[in-house]
Scaffold this active site. Sequence first.
Site, mmCIF file in Angstrom:
data_model
loop_
_atom_site.group_PDB
_atom_site.id
_atom_site.type_symbol
_atom_site.label_atom_id
_atom_site.label_comp_id
_atom_site.label_asym_id
_atom_site.label_seq_id
_atom_site.Cartn_x
_atom_site.Cartn_y
_atom_site.Cartn_z
ATOM 1 N N HIS A 78 26.310 1.518 16.262
ATOM 2 C CA HIS A 78 26.671 2.893 15.870
ATOM 3 C C HIS A 78 26.804 2.973 14.346
ATOM 4 C CE1 HIS A 78 28.960 6.665 15.509
ATOM 5 N NE2 HIS A 78 29.882 5.991 14.843
ATOM 6 N N ASP A 107 4.356 17.288 -6.493
ATOM 7 C CA ASP A 107 4.625 16.372 -5.377
ATOM 8 C C ASP A 107 5.521 15.264 -5.914
ATOM 9 O OD1 ASP A 107 4.448 14.585 -3.114
ATOM 10 O OD2 ASP A 107 2.627 15.644 -2.541
ATOM 11 N N TRP A 143 29.299 -3.610 11.670
ATOM 12 C CA TRP A 143 28.184 -3.298 10.761
ATOM 13 C C TRP A 143 28.311 -4.080 9.469
ATOM 14 C CZ3 TRP A 143 27.433 -0.895 5.951
ATOM 15 C CH2 TRP A 143 28.585 -0.430 5.311
ATOM 16 N N SER A 171 12.642 0.093 2.505
ATOM 17 C CA SER A 171 12.351 1.520 2.602
ATOM 18 C C SER A 171 13.189 2.318 1.615
ATOM 19 C CB SER A 171 12.613 1.995 4.030
ATOM 20 O OG SER A 171 12.713 3.386 4.062
ATOM 21 N N SER A 172 14.511 2.060 1.571
ATOM 22 C CA SER A 172 15.296 2.903 0.667
ATOM 23 C C SER A 172 15.057 2.546 -0.790
ATOM 24 C CB SER A 172 16.791 2.896 0.990
ATOM 25 O OG SER A 172 17.170 1.746 1.621
ATOM 26 N N HIS A 255 30.465 -1.197 -1.552
ATOM 27 C CA HIS A 255 31.184 -0.082 -2.136
ATOM 28 C C HIS A 255 30.279 0.918 -2.838
ATOM 29 C CE1 HIS A 255 34.687 2.205 -2.287
ATOM 30 N NE2 HIS A 255 34.270 2.617 -3.450
ATOM 31 N N GLU A 257 27.427 1.494 -1.956
ATOM 32 C CA GLU A 257 26.767 2.128 -0.811
ATOM 33 C C GLU A 257 27.524 3.375 -0.348
ATOM 34 O OE1 GLU A 257 24.042 1.885 0.838
ATOM 35 O OE2 GLU A 257 24.499 2.944 2.702
ATOM 36 N N TYR A 259 29.143 5.396 -2.128
ATOM 37 C CA TYR A 259 28.844 6.488 -3.062
ATOM 38 C C TYR A 259 27.400 6.941 -2.927
ATOM 39 C CZ TYR A 259 33.462 5.682 -4.646
ATOM 40 O OH TYR A 259 34.819 5.562 -4.658
ATOM 41 N N SER A 270 27.439 21.413 -4.809
ATOM 42 C CA SER A 270 27.396 22.067 -6.122
ATOM 43 C C SER A 270 26.275 23.085 -6.207
ATOM 44 C CB SER A 270 27.203 21.033 -7.234
ATOM 45 O OG SER A 270 28.210 20.071 -7.179
ATOM 46 N N HIS A 304 38.694 -3.964 -3.057
ATOM 47 C CA HIS A 304 39.767 -3.241 -2.367
ATOM 48 C C HIS A 304 39.533 -3.233 -0.851
ATOM 49 C CE1 HIS A 304 37.414 0.744 -3.124
ATOM 50 N NE2 HIS A 304 37.019 0.178 -2.018
ATOM 51 N N THR A 330 36.533 12.288 -9.239
ATOM 52 C CA THR A 330 36.371 13.012 -7.976
ATOM 53 C C THR A 330 37.212 14.284 -8.004
ATOM 54 O OG1 THR A 330 36.200 10.841 -6.969
ATOM 55 C CG2 THR A 330 36.282 12.705 -5.492
ATOM 56 N N LYS A 333 35.540 17.032 -9.831
ATOM 57 C CA LYS A 333 34.551 17.728 -9.014
ATOM 58 C C LYS A 333 35.206 18.762 -8.116
ATOM 59 C CE LYS A 333 30.747 14.668 -8.846
ATOM 60 N NZ LYS A 333 29.874 15.805 -9.078
ATOM 61 N N ARG A 452 41.253 -1.396 15.007
ATOM 62 C CA ARG A 452 39.906 -0.865 15.246
ATOM 63 C C ARG A 452 39.069 -1.933 15.940
ATOM 64 N NH1 ARG A 452 36.964 -1.308 9.339
ATOM 65 N NH2 ARG A 452 35.199 -0.496 10.499
#
Lengths: 527, 183
Positions: A78, A107, A143, A171-172, A255, A257, A259, A270, A304, A330, A333, A452
């Site tokens: 998941h 393009d 994960w 891919s990414s 970490h 990741e 963001y 925005s 952390h 943050t 924002k 968990r």
Amino acid sequence: MSTVAQSEQNHHDHHAAKGFKRWLYTTNHKDIGSLYLIFSLTMFLIGGAMAMVIRAELFQPGLQLVDPHFFNQMTTVHGLIMVFGAVMPAFTGLANWMVPMMIGAPDMALPRMNNWSFWILPFAFAILLMSLFMEGGGPAFGWTFYAPLSTTYSNDNTALFVFAVHIMGISSIMGAINVIVTIVNLRAPGMTWMKLPLFVWTWLITAFLLIAVMPVLAGAVTMVLTDKYFGTSFFDAAGGGDPVMFQHIFWFFGHPEVYIMILPAFGIISTIIPTFSRKKLFGYASMVYATSSIALLSFIVWAHHMFTTGMPLAGELFFMYATMLISVPTGVKVFNWVATMWRGSISFEVPMLFSIAFIVLFTLGGFSGLMLAITPADFQYHDTYFVVAHFHYVLVTGAIFSIMAGAYYWLPKWTGHMYNERLAKLHFWLSLVSVNVLFFPMHFVGLAGMPRRIPDYALQFADFNALISIGGFAFGLSQLLFVAVVYKCAKGGAAVPDKVWDGAEGLEWEVPSPAPYHTFSTPPEVK
Amino acid sequence: MPHSSLLKKLTLVVIGMFAFAFALVPLYDVFCDVTGLNGKPSLEVATESNKVLTSRTVDVSFTTHSQRNAPFEVNSRQYSVNVSPGEMVEVKFSAKNLSSEARVMQAVPSVSPGKAAKYLHKMACFCFDQQPFSANQEVEFTLVFYVDTELPEEIEELTLSYTVFDISEATASNTVAAKQQAG
């Protein structure tokens, strides 16, 4: 789709391939954007089905539906599917569709690589999902695949997990390189850096994060692979390695990741908030700087996640303060969004509803993150449902809500039709209520000590868990409404003008609706 | 900038970051060595100490435990020793292979508090090498160490802990691999 029909009339010479091959061979950013988005929606439903299995098992205490090993596979897969299959491809899909149109490019800069970066993804997830049906089952180590769970104590199918993650990473990385080259090289004349739409800015920064940390993830899984199959000892103390080092390497990726999964969301919000507040975005420049500082800070806070590993005091203090520092940009924002709405003539179309829900609920998730950043308190919260509540608030009501907002915002531009607003509003309200029934009580059971990733729990958590599960089923079913809205909108509906929303700004609203197959073949002049 | 040169640079970043993930492995050790965090003691053979600080003493305790049911029993003859910084100390350990097969043992040292790790110098230690045992064999090991005279004042006691691993399978497969390579 009418986009297709129209484009085929206009450009007979360009793409002769029909049917499946049209999609397999396509190098068009809009086609690839649609492929990414459809793939992401499919993965969202598959990953969601796994969440339903988890919530069904946790509906009451005791073991009833699935055995613990399968439960562990469900939590693991998941997480992997939602992170790498749903959220990240959805943002890449939106980038493919919108970035060239927003900067006036014809393009993406590297269209063939674009085709590749999408088409290897289904194979990655096919490999991952296939392993669930093999003897011994799929990955069951979470994960985060901490060593030695993923090395000493995992089964032989771990190799499939490793290769799947390698392919997702490639891919990414290719997608990110494409975004960077497109934004750097293909901006329309006059589109200076500080005129870039914020979605483009946030994606540029995200793309840099991606090329910086996805290779580190590839390194981490490679070390797991060689530790498990080739006798190396990166994470094995017996051979001179260190299992805690796994966590350092993983979270050095992990970490930034998180963001990667939220910065494009900031860009979408925005974009939408000013449109429906009918005001310019408050503090454009500060938004750009805040996004950049969040990205930079994300590299120095990784430990952390590891406060309970026995870090020295100096380390715990450093990572605690550095983490809390992130709430400053943050906060900038969040205040800017609120200031944008302040005294605006606000209207509550569906994208705006999702955006406002995003601001409120993402901030709530940010606050629980601040609580987790407090080292002494974290010893209590670590690995409890409080953590689960925290990251689902920032990822579901954060990232996913922003993706929904973006989808409703640009869907009329993509299809040329307005979606069924009643159904869409129903989707929003059902999602909003059920998502809070689902995740809010998790704070309480977490603070009370429910761990968990465990298929059973102590009796005192029974009522809250039944409630959480009901919220979970309701949220899961509500998402089928989204599928229905998107399907109906693609098939037909009221025609929309070029500028779908009267308060919208940007180049993407200057092209016809639906957006033709080729846009900005000659670059527009930006003043 | 043309696409190709930008693409080249970005690809270099990607390759560089992949290499960086592996560079983190030695960097992590170097960082722990320099800062003395993580209680990771050096596995180098130390040189003899040249002065003794008789003005203070430190308690050094020993503890051992077997990881993953490694079939070894390792115990120090003394529970703890009281030493002056710089003083050379010899401690005997008795080790026994509890299984009725030949086994290879590896002991991994760790020092608590972590800050003290870089002040504990070992001149002879069974943890420096892999230790082969025949079936049910009993061996006596000697540990020779001294505590650095630079040990911070606030540290009055420290613990040297050994985690004992059974690495018979890893060494066996390595030998097989070595043989295959040679053949």
